[in-house]
Enzyme design. Structure first.
Site, PDB file in Angstrom:
ATOM      1  N   ARG A 177      14.342  43.005 -93.643  1.00 30.14           N
ATOM      2  CA  ARG A 177      13.779  42.062 -92.400  1.00 30.14           C
ATOM      3  C   ARG A 177      12.852  41.367 -93.375  1.00 30.14           C
ATOM      4  O   ARG A 177      11.922  40.754 -92.337  1.00 30.14           O
ATOM      5  CB  ARG A 177      13.302  42.531 -91.152  1.00 30.14           C
ATOM      6  CG  ARG A 177      14.855  42.392 -90.214  1.00 30.14           C
ATOM      7  CD  ARG A 177      16.025  41.728 -90.250  1.00 30.14           C
ATOM      8  NE  ARG A 177      16.497  41.929 -88.978  1.00 30.14           N
ATOM      9  CZ  ARG A 177      17.648  42.434 -90.141  1.00 30.14           C
ATOM     10  NH1 ARG A 177      17.603  42.672 -90.400  1.00 30.14           N
ATOM     11  NH2 ARG A 177      18.774  42.766 -88.380  1.00 30.14           N
ATOM     12  N   SER A 225      17.135  39.315 -82.127  1.00 32.37           N
ATOM     13  CA  SER A 225      16.686  40.890 -81.841  1.00 32.37           C
ATOM     14  C   SER A 225      14.844  39.911 -81.753  1.00 32.37           C
ATOM     15  O   SER A 225      14.633  40.063 -82.466  1.00 32.37           O
ATOM     16  CB  SER A 225      16.613  41.670 -83.090  1.00 32.37           C
ATOM     17  OG  SER A 225      18.050  41.683 -82.564  1.00 32.37           O
ATOM     18  N   GLU A 254      10.018  40.120 -84.682  1.00 31.64           N
ATOM     19  CA  GLU A 254      10.707  39.899 -85.398  1.00 31.64           C
ATOM     20  C   GLU A 254      10.563  38.635 -85.482  1.00 31.64           C
ATOM     21  O   GLU A 254      10.828  38.151 -86.566  1.00 31.64           O
ATOM     22  CB  GLU A 254      12.380  40.511 -85.005  1.00 31.64           C
ATOM     23  CG  GLU A 254      13.234  40.229 -86.686  1.00 31.64           C
ATOM     24  CD  GLU A 254      14.838  40.129 -86.316  1.00 31.64           C
ATOM     25  OE1 GLU A 254      15.032  41.473 -85.716  1.00 31.64           O
ATOM     26  OE2 GLU A 254      15.463  39.113 -86.105  1.00 31.64           O
TER      27      GLU A 254
HETATM   28  C1  LIG Z   1      21.674  35.055 -80.910  1.00 34.29           C
HETATM   29  C2  LIG Z   1      20.540  35.150 -82.451  1.00 34.29           C
HETATM   30  C3  LIG Z   1      21.294  36.783 -82.971  1.00 34.29           C
HETATM   31  C4  LIG Z   1      20.186  36.512 -83.990  1.00 34.29           C
HETATM   32  N1  LIG Z   1      21.467  37.311 -85.071  1.00 34.29           N
HETATM   33  C5  LIG Z   1      20.525  37.932 -86.270  1.00 34.29           C
HETATM   34  C6  LIG Z   1      21.097  38.965 -87.215  1.00 34.29           C
HETATM   35  O1  LIG Z   1      22.073  40.100 -86.510  1.00 34.29           O
HETATM   36  N2  LIG Z   1      20.409  39.365 -88.100  1.00 34.29           N
HETATM   37  C7  LIG Z   1      19.821  38.982 -88.591  1.00 34.29           C
HETATM   38  O2  LIG Z   1      18.619  38.970 -89.537  1.00 34.29           O
HETATM   39  N3  LIG Z   1      18.956  37.547 -87.718  1.00 34.29           N
HETATM   40  C8  LIG Z   1      19.202  37.192 -86.476  1.00 34.29           C
HETATM   41  N4  LIG Z   1      18.680  36.400 -85.816  1.00 34.29           N
HETATM   42  C9  LIG Z   1      17.555  35.334 -86.595  1.00 34.29           C
HETATM   43  C10 LIG Z   1      17.730  34.269 -87.122  1.00 34.29           C
HETATM   44  O3  LIG Z   1      19.056  33.755 -86.800  1.00 34.29           O
HETATM   45  C11 LIG Z   1      17.626  34.531 -88.520  1.00 34.29           C
HETATM   46  O4  LIG Z   1      16.522  34.901 -88.408  1.00 34.29           O
HETATM   47  C12 LIG Z   1      17.956  33.013 -88.593  1.00 34.29           C
HETATM   48  O5  LIG Z   1      17.758  33.812 -90.930  1.00 34.29           O
HETATM   49  C13 LIG Z   1      16.443  32.327 -88.982  1.00 34.29           C
HETATM   50  O6  LIG Z   1      17.107  31.060 -89.611  1.00 34.29           O
HETATM   51  P1  LIG Z   1      16.685  29.701 -89.378  1.00 34.29           P
HETATM   52  O7  LIG Z   1      16.969  28.808 -90.094  1.00 34.29           O
HETATM   53  O8  LIG Z   1      16.960  29.354 -87.562  1.00 34.29           O
HETATM   54  O9  LIG Z   1      14.935  30.105 -89.556  1.00 34.29           O
HETATM   55  P2  LIG Z   1      13.461  29.633 -88.581  1.00 34.29           P
HETATM   56  O10 LIG Z   1      13.667  30.432 -86.956  1.00 34.29           O
HETATM   57  O11 LIG Z   1      13.630  27.563 -88.144  1.00 34.29           O
HETATM   58  O12 LIG Z   1      12.413  29.721 -88.883  1.00 34.29           O
HETATM   59  C14 LIG Z   1      11.923  30.927 -89.130  1.00 34.29           C
HETATM   60  C15 LIG Z   1      11.484  31.294 -90.909  1.00 34.29           C
HETATM   61  O13 LIG Z   1      11.418  30.635 -91.747  1.00 34.29           O
HETATM   62  C16 LIG Z   1      11.108  30.125 -92.150  1.00 34.29           C
HETATM   63  N5  LIG Z   1      11.677  28.881 -93.019  1.00 34.29           N
HETATM   64  C17 LIG Z   1      13.530  28.967 -92.457  1.00 34.29           C
HETATM   65  N6  LIG Z   1      13.554  28.007 -93.185  1.00 34.29           N
HETATM   66  C18 LIG Z   1      12.581  27.671 -94.035  1.00 34.29           C
HETATM   67  C19 LIG Z   1      12.877  26.665 -95.193  1.00 34.29           C
HETATM   68  N7  LIG Z   1      13.832  26.455 -96.160  1.00 34.29           N
HETATM   69  N8  LIG Z   1      11.806  27.111 -96.508  1.00 34.29           N
HETATM   70  C20 LIG Z   1      11.198  28.341 -95.772  1.00 34.29           C
HETATM   71  N9  LIG Z   1      10.458  29.400 -95.011  1.00 34.29           N
HETATM   72  C21 LIG Z   1      11.254  28.772 -94.021  1.00 34.29           C
HETATM   73  C22 LIG Z   1       9.991  28.994 -90.810  1.00 34.29           C
HETATM   74  O14 LIG Z   1       9.039  28.989 -91.322  1.00 34.29           O
HETATM   75  C23 LIG Z   1       9.959  30.131 -90.370  1.00 34.29           C
HETATM   76  O15 LIG Z   1       8.736  31.123 -90.742  1.00 34.29           O
HETATM   77  C24 LIG Z   1      19.507  35.749 -84.203  1.00 34.29           C
HETATM   78  C25 LIG Z   1      18.676  35.161 -83.324  1.00 34.29           C
HETATM   79  C26 LIG Z   1      19.669  34.342 -82.450  1.00 34.29           C
HETATM   80  C27 LIG Z   1      18.820  33.431 -81.921  1.00 34.29           C
END
Ligand SMILES: Cc1cc2nc3c(=O)[nH]c(=O)nc-3n(C[C@H](O)[C@H](O)[C@H](O)COP(=O)(O)OP(=O)(O)OC[C@H]3O[C@@H](n4cnc5c(N)ncnc54)[C@H](O)[C@@H]3O)c2cc1C
Length: 364
Positions: A170, A250, A358
């Site tokens: 992570r 999580s 997280e």
């Molecule tokens: C139902 C559910 C299940 C999930 N299961 C998992 C799992 O099994 N494993 C896991 O690892 N995660 C899981 N997650 C967490 C999440 O889906 C991941 O961390 C995902 O990769 C976040 O991506 P995002 O585009 O939504 O980022 P965001 O939520 O929009 O942003 C998260 C962080 O990343 C940064 N960020 C996003 N895009 C960029 C970019 N292009 N450049 C620089 N920084 C950026 C943001 O500034 C922020 O700090 C889950 C979430 C949910 C809601």
């Protein structure tokens, strides 16, 4: 590009929580990333980069700056016939705003192995290197070839190999020492054409056995489908109308502990704690990952626990959910944090371990 004012952020997050962004824009190209970040810099305005909003908790007051949503699209595919010590591979060059689950589905359809266990995770491609997304025994760190990003300090694009990304559980440089410095615009993944699916986790093996019988050899698509079924059974798949997935997945990281601490946890709980390998990086040698969900349950919380309009998912102890007074949402960020604090305090009092959150806090 269009700059909106006072855009509510709740609809852009999977929690469905969050006040307004003072300014809000969507960047569909690298030029627009440069333009929007220059706009913010010239005005001395804080910048927050948003992907799919699936790993953030936005404050009720919102964000007093520019929220820049990354919306770059496009996937290019190239074959790599292999170099010394490395077999042939398919390189997927995916723009940061691509939907992650859609991308996984595409690679599985193409018969390329490497991310099939990461099916059903919400968010964007650009979000995956940030916290080194992982599930069911796979992590993107193992297949990332290169990350392209805009450096807000140097005002130039940079490219990083996986080794330069500083991946661990992570973690990457993008959420650690370089947090807030880079905007990821593209990620290249090195996948294995015709490769076998990974079936390492017991939950997943059971789901495959239940649908295909013992000793079967599932395809990539069958494993990805089983991952989605297991995720859905835990409320970890975004399904319209499912109150348990109004979350950020999580809420706490699984703590990585030494063998000594593991013994102390066992002594305090009177039970043998479940555990997983902590990863292969030097920092984690000789350590194990203990499920935070187990620690939370041992500290007295159970699925469905509610505190005000915030709650613990009724299907997974590790997910905090925006339950709302009637199960249809409406919790505040303050309520989610109050519940998180109570859980973390209880686990700390019982086991001496402070759980780490997280999701990324925005506007606090
Ligand atoms: C139902 C559910 C299940 C999930 N299961 C998992 C799992 O099994 N494993 C896991 O690892 N995660 C899981 N997650 C967490 C999440 O889906 C991941 O961390 C995902 O990769 C976040 O991506 P995002 O585009 O939504 O980022 P965001 O939520 O929009 O942003 C998260 C962080 O990343 C940064 N960020 C996003 N895009 C960029 C970019 N292009 N450049 C620089 N920084 C950026 C943001 O500034 C922020 O700090 C889950 C979430 C949910 C809601």
């Amino acid at each position: 590009m269009a700059m909106k004012e006072s855009q509510m952020l709740a609809p852009f997050t999977t929690f469905g929580i969050g006040g307004p962004a003072r300014w809000f824009a969507e960047a569909a190209s690298e030029d627009e990333i440069v333009e929007a970040s220059a706009w913010a810099r010239e005005r001395g305005v804080a910048l927050f980069v948003l992907g799919g909003g699936s790993n953030v908790l936005v404050s009720d007051a919102g964000f007093d700056g520019l929220v820049l949503r990354v919306a770059l699209r496009g996937i290019d595919v190239a074959e790599d016939s292999g170099q010394a010590g490395r077999g042939g591979a398919t390189i997927y060059r995916a723009a940061a705003g691509e939907d992650w689950d859609g991308f996984v589905e595409r690679t599985v359809r193409d018969g390329c192995a490497g991310i099939e266990c990461l099916a059903g995770i919400p968010g964007t491609v650009g979000g995956t290197p940030v916290q080194n997304v992982g599930a069911y025994g796979q992590e993107v760190a193992a297949v990332i070839e290169r990350v392209r990003a805009f450096d807000l300090e140097q005002r130039a694009f940079a490219e990083f190999t996986a080794a330069e990304c500083g991946f661990a559980y992570r973690r990457s440089r993008f959420n650690a020492e370089d947090r807030g410095r880079y905007i990821v615009t593209r990620v290249d993944y090195r996948l294995t054409p015709g490769g076998a699916p990974m079936l390492r986790y017991a939950d997943l093996q059971r789901a495959i056995e239940a649908s295909m019988g013992a000793g079967s050899e599932p395809s990539l698509a069958e494993v990805a489908a089983a991952v989605r079924r297991v995720r859905q059974s835990k409320g970890m798949l975004l399904v319209e109308g499912d109150a348990d997935c109004r979350s950020a997945g999580s809420f706490f990281k699984n703590p990585v502990v030494s063998k000594e601490l593991l013994k102390a946890i066992a002594a305090r709980s009177g039970k043998e704690p479940p555990r997983f390998p902590a990863g292969t990086d030097a920092e984690n040698q000789g350590r194990v990952k203990v499920p935070a969900a187990w620690l939370i349950e041992q500290a007295g919380f159970s699925k469905g626990f509610a505190m005000g309009a915030a709650g613990i998912s009724s299907r997974h102890t590790l997910a905090l959910v925006n339950r709302g007074p009637d199960g249809r949402g409406g919790a505040t960020a303050a309520e989610i944090l109050a519940l998180a604090g109570r859980i973390a305090d209880s686990v700390e009092a019982r086991f001496g371990i402070r759980l780490e959150m997280e999701p990324v806090l925005v506007g606090f």
